[in-house]
Design an enzyme around this catalytic site. Structure first.
Site, PDB file in Angstrom:
ATOM      1  N   ARG A   1       0.790  -1.168   0.049  1.00  0.00           N
ATOM      2  CA  ARG A   1      -0.086  -0.196  -0.039  1.00  0.00           C
ATOM      3  C   ARG A   1       1.046   1.301   0.066  1.00  0.00           C
ATOM      4  NH1 ARG A   1      -2.545  -3.992  -0.684  1.00  0.00           N
ATOM      5  NH2 ARG A   1      -4.625  -4.310  -0.359  1.00  0.00           N
TER       6      ARG A   1
ATOM      7  N   ALA B   1       4.887   9.434  24.600  1.00  0.00           N
ATOM      8  CA  ALA B   1       3.430   9.464  23.717  1.00  0.00           C
ATOM      9  C   ALA B   1       3.920   9.778  22.058  1.00  0.00           C
ATOM     10  CB  ALA B   1       2.436  10.742  24.265  1.00  0.00           C
TER      11      ALA B   1
ATOM     12  N   ARG C   1      -2.160   7.875  26.459  1.00  0.00           N
ATOM     13  CA  ARG C   1      -1.758   8.066  25.294  1.00  0.00           C
ATOM     14  C   ARG C   1      -0.568   7.474  24.759  1.00  0.00           C
ATOM     15  NH1 ARG C   1      -0.313  10.591  29.340  1.00  0.00           N
ATOM     16  NH2 ARG C   1       2.005  11.576  29.517  1.00  0.00           N
TER      17      ARG C   1
ATOM     18  N   PHE D   1      12.825  21.741  26.311  1.00  0.00           N
ATOM     19  CA  PHE D   1      13.734  22.461  25.418  1.00  0.00           C
ATOM     20  C   PHE D   1      15.206  22.281  25.821  1.00  0.00           C
ATOM     21  CE2 PHE D   1       9.835  24.039  23.708  1.00  0.00           C
ATOM     22  CZ  PHE D   1       9.962  24.267  22.351  1.00  0.00           C
TER      23      PHE D   1
ATOM     24  N   CYS E   1       3.138  18.599  29.600  1.00  0.00           N
ATOM     25  CA  CYS E   1       1.951  17.697  29.762  1.00  0.00           C
ATOM     26  C   CYS E   1       1.880  17.404  31.404  1.00  0.00           C
ATOM     27  CB  CYS E   1       1.906  16.593  28.744  1.00  0.00           C
ATOM     28  SG  CYS E   1       2.914  15.474  29.288  1.00  0.00           S
TER      29      CYS E   1
ATOM     30  N   CYS F   1      23.738  33.251  13.611  1.00  0.00           N
ATOM     31  CA  CYS F   1      23.408  32.042  14.603  1.00  0.00           C
ATOM     32  C   CYS F   1      24.570  31.361  14.870  1.00  0.00           C
ATOM     33  CB  CYS F   1      22.202  31.148  13.813  1.00  0.00           C
ATOM     34  SG  CYS F   1      21.599  29.961  15.096  1.00  0.00           S
TER      35      CYS F   1
HETATM   36 ZN   LIG Z   1      20.201  29.124  13.488  1.00  0.00          ZN
END
Ligand SMILES: [Zn+2]
Length: 336
Positions: A5, A32, A64, A125, A179, A238
């Site tokens: 498929r 999750a 979950r 993060f 969460c 950056c």
């Molecule tokens: Zn960057």
């Protein structure tokens, strides 16, 4: 037959399926998002999947985290181990590597060998910025996903093409919500992970031109759906993806020895150097001190209102407190 498929879908075809088969994906986190991403990728027939996670399965996960069941909770099985078991049942053709460990710059880098895509299935993060720098340094696309409450986000970071996470610092909301503090609806997980896997399949089949270059956000409760152009955020200055790169998140010794796991009423203690401890010896020692449980991956002991869980890499979770000093003293009571 198995993948017919997927092969009938023209942009993939038999050629694309072979490419999927040759590829290695690293999934960071087996909660999750990690569960949903890993299950879809393994069903899609990727060649190799590496999964890392530091936690073990508990009752609050089952709502979950689709790879886990009640038996895993009772066994206190580490998620990486439970995930590997379930994924092998789903598709025995896929090479699956699981690691019970804290993801950081030191532990993740050795896992990047031949990795085509890194899937972000973490909930914080700190790790995402490490993943971002590693991805830039090793020129590996990474697929960001985040879910909080009824809100989800997805973006695919393509080194050299898109802005990186550091460039998007002001664009992506990075508030302390997780969460564990505001809850999470399972449909959000399914939507975010579905987008993550779709983008991953585009990269694996070398259809990079099909990868969405906008930041997607949605809210299934407020019925919002937005895509945002972010290309202008790419900055030559950056430090992670610009002209002069210092990879700031790979530079510092990760000295975190005690860390409060947000909203969990739990502190994680990491020894200065991660290394295996002898759980048999530890269990034998602890059984004389209180009520203990063990499995091949961890040993736990009840200490008054606290539950202390030792992992074989030397880490411990002190459940029942957010006090790092108290948690450290409890840790050293048993280890050291
Ligand atoms: Zn960057």
């Amino acid at each position: 037959m198995r993948y017919s498929r997927q092969e009938l879908f023209t942009p993939i075809g038999k050629e694309g399926q072979k490419k999927i088969r040759d590829k290695h994906v690293l999934v960071v986190g087996a909660g999750a998002l990690g569960s949903a991403n890993a299950e879809m990728l393994v069903r899609a027939g990727i060649g190799k999947l590496t999964m890392v996670d530091r936690d073990y399965v508990d009752w609050t996960n089952l709502q979950r985290q689709q790879l886990y069941n009640e038996e895993n909770v009772v066994e206190q099985l580490p998620k990486a181990i439970a995930a590997e078991r379930r994924l092998r049942e789903i598709n025995s053709e896929v090479e699956i590597i699981s690691r019970v460990m804290d993801a950081d710059r030191v532990t993740l880098e050795p896992l990047l060998d031949n990795v085509s895509v890194i899937v972000d299935a973490t909930d914080n993060f700190d790790i995402r910025f490490i993943v971002n720098d590693l991805a830039q340094k090793h020129n590996i696309p990474w697929v960001f996903g985040s879910c909080v409450g009824s809100y989800g986000m997805n973006f695919t970071f393509m080194p050299g093409k898109t802005p990186c996470l550091q460039c998007l610092l002001k664009t992506i909301p990075m508030s302390g919500m997780t969460c564990d503090t505001v809850g999470i609806l399972s449909p959000v997980v399914q939507i975010v992970s579905s987008y993550q896997v779709a983008e991953t399949l585009k990269i694996l089949t070398e259809n990079a031109e099909a990868v969405r270059d906008t930041l997607l956000t949605f809210d299934v409760w407020k019925n919002d759906f937005f895509t945002m152009k972010v290309q202008n955020a790419k900055s030559n200055d950056c430090h992670s993806c610009g002209e002069v790169r210092t990879y700031p998140y790979l530079r510092y010794e990760n000295a975190t020895k005690a860390e409060v796991l947000c909203g969990r009423n739990t502190v994680q203690i990491r020894p200065k150097t991660i290394g295996k401890i002898n759980l048999d010896e530890l269990y034998y020692k602890l059984t004389k001190l209180g009520k203990c449980e063990r499995n091949p991956y961890l040993v736990s002991i009840m200490d008054g209102d606290l539950k202390v869980v030792f992992f074989y890499d030397g880490r411990a979770f002190i459940h029942g407190t957010n006090d790092m000093t108290k948690a450290k003293s409890v840790y050293y009571k048993y280890i050291g």
